[in-house]
Design a protein around this motif. Structure first.
Motif, short mmCIF file in Angstrom:
data_model
loop_
_atom_site.label_atom_id
_atom_site.label_comp_id
_atom_site.label_asym_id
_atom_site.label_seq_id
_atom_site.Cartn_x
_atom_site.Cartn_y
_atom_site.Cartn_z
N VAL A 52 0.83 -1.20 0.00
CA VAL A 52 0.00 0.00 0.00
C VAL A 52 0.87 1.25 0.00
O VAL A 52 0.60 2.21 -0.72
CB VAL A 52 -0.94 0.00 1.22
N GLU A 53 1.92 1.23 0.81
CA GLU A 53 2.89 2.34 0.86
C GLU A 53 4.28 1.76 1.02
O GLU A 53 4.48 0.80 1.77
CB GLU A 53 2.61 3.27 2.04
N MET A 54 5.24 2.32 0.30
CA MET A 54 6.64 1.94 0.51
C MET A 54 7.49 3.19 0.30
O MET A 54 7.98 3.47 -0.79
CB MET A 54 7.06 0.81 -0.43
N GLN A 55 7.62 3.96 1.38
CA GLN A 55 8.44 5.16 1.39
C GLN A 55 9.54 4.97 2.43
O GLN A 55 9.50 4.05 3.24
CB GLN A 55 7.59 6.38 1.76
N ASP A 56 10.51 5.89 2.43
CA ASP A 56 11.55 5.83 3.45
C ASP A 56 10.99 6.02 4.85
O ASP A 56 11.58 5.57 5.83
CB ASP A 56 12.63 6.88 3.17
N SER A 57 9.84 6.70 4.96
CA SER A 57 9.26 7.00 6.26
C SER A 57 8.19 6.01 6.69
O SER A 57 7.86 5.92 7.87
CB SER A 57 8.65 8.40 6.24
N LEU A 58 7.65 5.24 5.73
CA LEU A 58 6.49 4.42 6.05
C LEU A 58 6.35 3.25 5.09
O LEU A 58 6.46 3.42 3.87
CB LEU A 58 5.22 5.28 5.97
N HIS A 59 6.13 2.05 5.63
CA HIS A 59 5.70 0.89 4.85
C HIS A 59 4.31 0.48 5.34
O HIS A 59 4.06 0.43 6.55
CB HIS A 59 6.63 -0.30 5.05
N ILE A 60 3.43 0.17 4.39
CA ILE A 60 2.14 -0.44 4.73
C ILE A 60 1.95 -1.65 3.84
O ILE A 60 2.00 -1.54 2.61
CB ILE A 60 0.96 0.54 4.55
N ILE A 61 1.74 -2.81 4.45
CA ILE A 61 1.49 -4.05 3.73
C ILE A 61 0.08 -4.52 4.06
O ILE A 61 -0.33 -4.53 5.23
CB ILE A 61 2.50 -5.14 4.14
N LYS A 62 -0.64 -4.90 3.04
CA LYS A 62 -1.99 -5.45 3.23
C LYS A 62 -1.97 -6.95 2.95
O LYS A 62 -1.38 -7.39 1.96
CB LYS A 62 -2.99 -4.77 2.31
N LEU A 94 -3.28 9.19 6.67
CA LEU A 94 -3.34 7.86 6.06
C LEU A 94 -4.79 7.47 5.78
O LEU A 94 -5.70 7.83 6.53
CB LEU A 94 -2.70 6.84 6.99
N THR A 95 -4.98 6.71 4.72
CA THR A 95 -6.33 6.32 4.30
C THR A 95 -6.47 4.82 4.03
O THR A 95 -7.53 4.37 3.62
CB THR A 95 -6.73 7.09 3.03
N ALA A 96 -5.41 4.05 4.24
CA ALA A 96 -5.43 2.63 3.88
C ALA A 96 -6.39 1.83 4.74
O ALA A 96 -7.00 0.85 4.28
CB ALA A 96 -4.03 2.04 4.00
N GLY A 97 -6.53 2.21 5.99
CA GLY A 97 -7.38 1.46 6.92
C GLY A 97 -7.97 2.39 7.95
O GLY A 97 -8.30 3.55 7.66
#
Length: 805
Positions: free
Chosen positions: A680-690, A708-711
């Motif tokens: 969902v996100e893969m930045q230097d500051s944040l990873h989000i895995i679904k 954030l809007t992923a969840g």
């Protein structure tokens, strides 16, 4: 207690004849918590008598040639007796007694003591003369301290000196006990709890506790002997307390520290701990329930990091936790017998017939039904943030993820030891299989000490590949020290949701250790691994490297390296078997499915950097260094080539242990269709895995983030790891932990953990389902909910929430 050091010093100086022995400064003050009753009661005296009957003091041992040499040396000293306990003679040691002086004296004492043991009174005069000479010249007051990491001295010198104790008269026996206690710094067990925890090391427990026990039994004064046993038992109990920071030994997550980091290999100190609490079992000196629970947790933890087996052999833990002993010394340093003794200790400490919890773990770890309880179901995910590690256990295998931080080293390099080990835990993802080194695909010939292994390629790691082995060693030699740490980042570790969990690291490689020890490559990366349903989804970004190093040194993410054996030799790529001598490159546009020789499957979706797969023989040096003997191994290995001195590269892949072609086809198909994992996100500051099948979102907040809007999670005010799972009834399960221990320096070397105030914003209004101490909910002005708590010691906080609107 109110006994002073003065009498102790007089004994060592040989200036009085003692009738009662009491060594050390044990004057009570407000900081001392290690207190004992001055008078031993009848029960303790009976227990002392039983100890003496059961544990005999060892007799002096020497050869006839050693005895003759000692007698000849004694004659050459031309000593003259001037009193019952005083002797004149030349002072051979000058202003400073050196370690070699101490070794020589101890050896002489042992040889002369052997003479008394074998020849009786005819040899006793020589021993008495020599001991009185040592005391008259204050030798034992001037002797140097032992270095507890020098196991040769620690195990030899006290043993040699104690050889005199069973053959001495009461006066000299008391003096020798005082002398050896001074050498062993036994005063430490008489200090307050804080002083003990600031001073203690696992080396001391492993090496010194047996001497302290034997010296107590040898004490001719029963009252003092009982007091010393009480103090020893109390000391061992105090040492189970959690030391929050870099010092030895036990940590709140169950890991054990040595050399300022989690170090499974040095936790053989647990052997001594359990052995002596087992001796104290059923007596007034037994362990208390709280201390037992901490020691139990430590022992269970070391087994949790390793594979299962029916005995002690081949119970290996991850090479990333090997310290300075790669591959050839990674079996759990504890035994099945001691585990059984610990179960007995637990029953005694808790006043029950059986510690059912520990017995269930025993049945699980040893694959047995020895105890009348069901084996524990220990499958699941475990977070060890004092080790900057995550462990995922499933039937037949264990996955271990690990990375260094600025405070917790990931590899330890010593003189002719682990010379090529700097990448030992560079964001590694290791799959260990029951059965040990061979089924795991690791080098199994201990004599080769890892020779034949490509030291650039620990599984799961991201590294700059050296093309000159000398360049990979600190200062390019076989001797200089190095601890591999991150330069500034302290973010590496995991959060567990019990059945599954998330590991993440933000790493910036340090090439210094006091001074510049490598040509800098300035390697950086961020990684996350979500382990769930028997699979591990790994993503990484921010992969960069730069510096004045060779232009043929690529930066790569290493998927696997497996040593091929007779039983484990099949490598398949996209369903086709690869034979020896092959090297294949796969372009970005091609998705790749692989199963390595030990059955670990990999799916790399399209969009990857060039993927190289090799099945061939290679020759490399051993961990001893360039002076060691190289060896050859046939290996299968694969890596993603990010290029030379890359900037901001990334990757993703799925790992499926114990795979077959059908399983990998299913995983590849479902992953390609978006039915399993997604980034969902893969930045230097944040990873989000679904993870779609279970409505799981895993967040690696390397820095604070908002909007954030992923969840359901909108923001985090601090760095942390967080997992949200939307349940079928509409409720929300959250788990969070901060792997960053936020170390605060106390001085130039030592640090302590600082708790993290965490603030999470959730969409809408939520209410807690039940009560979680220390967790607070507040409705915000924007209609959202703020969840706040204090995260301590890298440990998790869990909650279940119900949405109101």
């Amino acid at each position: 207690m109110n006994l002073t050091r003065n009498l102790y010093l007089l004994f060592l100086c040989g200036m009085c004849t003692p009738t009662v022995y009491a060594a050390g400064n044990i004057t009570a003050d407000e900081t001392v918590q290690q207190t004992v009753n001055q008078d031993a009661n009848e029960t303790k005296l009976k227990e002392l008598a039983e100890f003496r009957k059961k544990y005999k003091f060892p007799e002096p041992k020497a050869s006839e040639s050693e005895l003759k040499s000692a007698q000849m040396g004694l004659k050459m000293l031309m000593l003259q007796r001037t009193g019952d306990y005083t002797v004149t003679g030349a002072d051979l040691w000058g202003e400073k007694v050196m370690n070699q002086h101490l070794r020589d004296v101890a050896k002489t004492v042992r040889a002369l003591s052997y003479g008394v043991q074998k020849y009786g009174k005819s040899a006793k005069g020589d021993l008495d003369l020599y001991l009185d000479y040592l005391f008259t010249h204050n030798f034992f007051l001037r002797m140097p301290k032992l270095v507890y990491s020098n196991y040769s001295d620690v195990r030899t010198i006290p043993t040699d000196l104690m050889s005199a104790i069973p053959v001495c008269d009461e006066v000299r026996k008391a003096k020798m006990i005082a002398a050896v206690q001074k050498l062993l710094e036994v005063d430490v067990i008489r200090q307050g709890d804080k002083a003990i925890l600031n001073w203690i090391s696992s080396d001391y427990i492993f090496n010194i506790v047996p001497y302290v026990f034997n010296l107590a039994l040898a004490n001719p004064n029963d009252q003092q002997a009982v007091q010393d046993l009480q103090l020893l038992s109390g000391f061992l109990r105090v040492c189970t307390r959690y030391n929050v920071g870099n010092k030895d030994i036990l940590k709140p997550d169950g890991t054990g520290f040595h050399h300022n980091a989690h170090y499974n290999g040095y936790m053989y100190s647990y052997k001594t701990w359990v052995e002596y609490f087992y001796r104290f079992k059923g007596t007034s000196f037994k362990i208390d329930p709280k201390s037992y629970e901490r020691l139990k947790k430590a022992v269970v933890t070391i087994y949790m990091t390793a594979v299962r087996t029916e005995g002690d052999k081949n119970r290996i833990y991850a090479n990333s936790m090997a310290g300075r002993h790669p591959f050839y010394s990674i079996e759990v340093p504890f035994t099945q017998k001691l585990f059984e003794q610990l179960i007995e200790i637990g029953a005694d400490a808790t006043g029950t017939d059986l510690d059912k919890e520990l017995a269930a773990y025993y049945n699980y770890f040893f694959k047995t039904d020895k105890y009348p309880v069901p084996a524990a179901d220990a499958n699941g995910f475990y977070q060890y943030n004092y080790s900057s590690a995550g462990v995922y256990r499933q039937p037949g295998w264990v996955a271990v993820m690990k990375s260094p931080t600025a405070m917790l080293w990931g590899s330890e390099i010593y003189n002719k030891t682990n010379r090529f080990g700097r990448y030992q835990s560079h964001g590694t993802l290791e799959i260990l299989y029951d059965g040990g080194l061979v089924p795991t695909g690791y080098p199994s010939n201990n004599e080769n000490k890892g020779a034949g292994w490509d030291w650039n390629m620990m599984p799961g790691s991201t590294t700059v590949h050296y093309t000159d082995w000398a360049e990979m060693m600190p200062y390019k030699n076989d001797k200089d020290r190095f601890d591999q740490k991150a330069r500034t980042s302290n973010f590496a570790g995991a959060v567990s949701m019990k059945d599954y969990g998330l590991f993440a690291t933000a790493f910036d490689q340090d090439d210094r250790w006091g001074s510049q020890r490598f040509t800098p490559t300035n390697l950086t990366f961020c990684k996350s691994v979500l382990a769930i349903d028997g699979m591990l989804f790994s993503i990484g970004n921010g992969i960069s490297a730069k510096g004045d190093y060779a232009d043929n040194m690529i930066t790569a993410t290493n998927l696997f390296q497996s040593v091929v054996s007779k039983q484990y030799n099949k490598l398949t790529v996209n369903g086709q078997e690869v034979t020896k001598g092959n090297r294949q490159n796969y372009a970005s546009s091609e998705p790749v499915t692989m199963i390595n020789p030990v059955s670990t499957g990999f799916f790399v979706p399209a969009g990857h950097d060039e993927l190289t797969v090799i099945y061939d023989e290679q020759e490399t040096p051993s961990s001893v260094g360039m002076a060691g003997k190289p060896a050859k191994e046939v290996v299968a290995k694969a890596y993603m080539n990010h290029g030379v001195k890359p900037e901001k590269k990334s990757y993703s892949f799925v790992v499926v242990p114990a795979a077959d072609e059908a399983k990998m086809k299913d995983v590849a198909d479902r992953q390609t269709k978006g039915e399993l994992f997604s980034v969902v996100e893969m930045q230097d500051s944040l990873h989000i895995i679904k993870y779609a099948p279970k409505n799981v979102l895993a967040y690696s907040f390397f820095t604070p983030a908002k909007g954030l809007t992923a969840g359901e999670v909108v923001s985090s005010a601090t760095e942390l790891l967080l997992i949200e799972q939307k349940n079928t009834d509409g409720s929300l399960s959250l788990g969070m932990a901060n792997p960053n221990l936020r170390p605060k320096m106390l001085d130039k070397k030592n640090w302590k953990e600082i708790p993290t105030p965490a603030f999470i914003e959730l969409k809408g209004i939520w209410q807690m389902d039940g009560n979680v101490p220390g967790v607070f909910l507040k409705t915000m002005e924007n209609g959202n909910t703020e969840v706040s708590c204090l995260l301590r010691n890298g440990l998790p906080v869990y909650m279940k929430l119900v949405k109101q609107k």
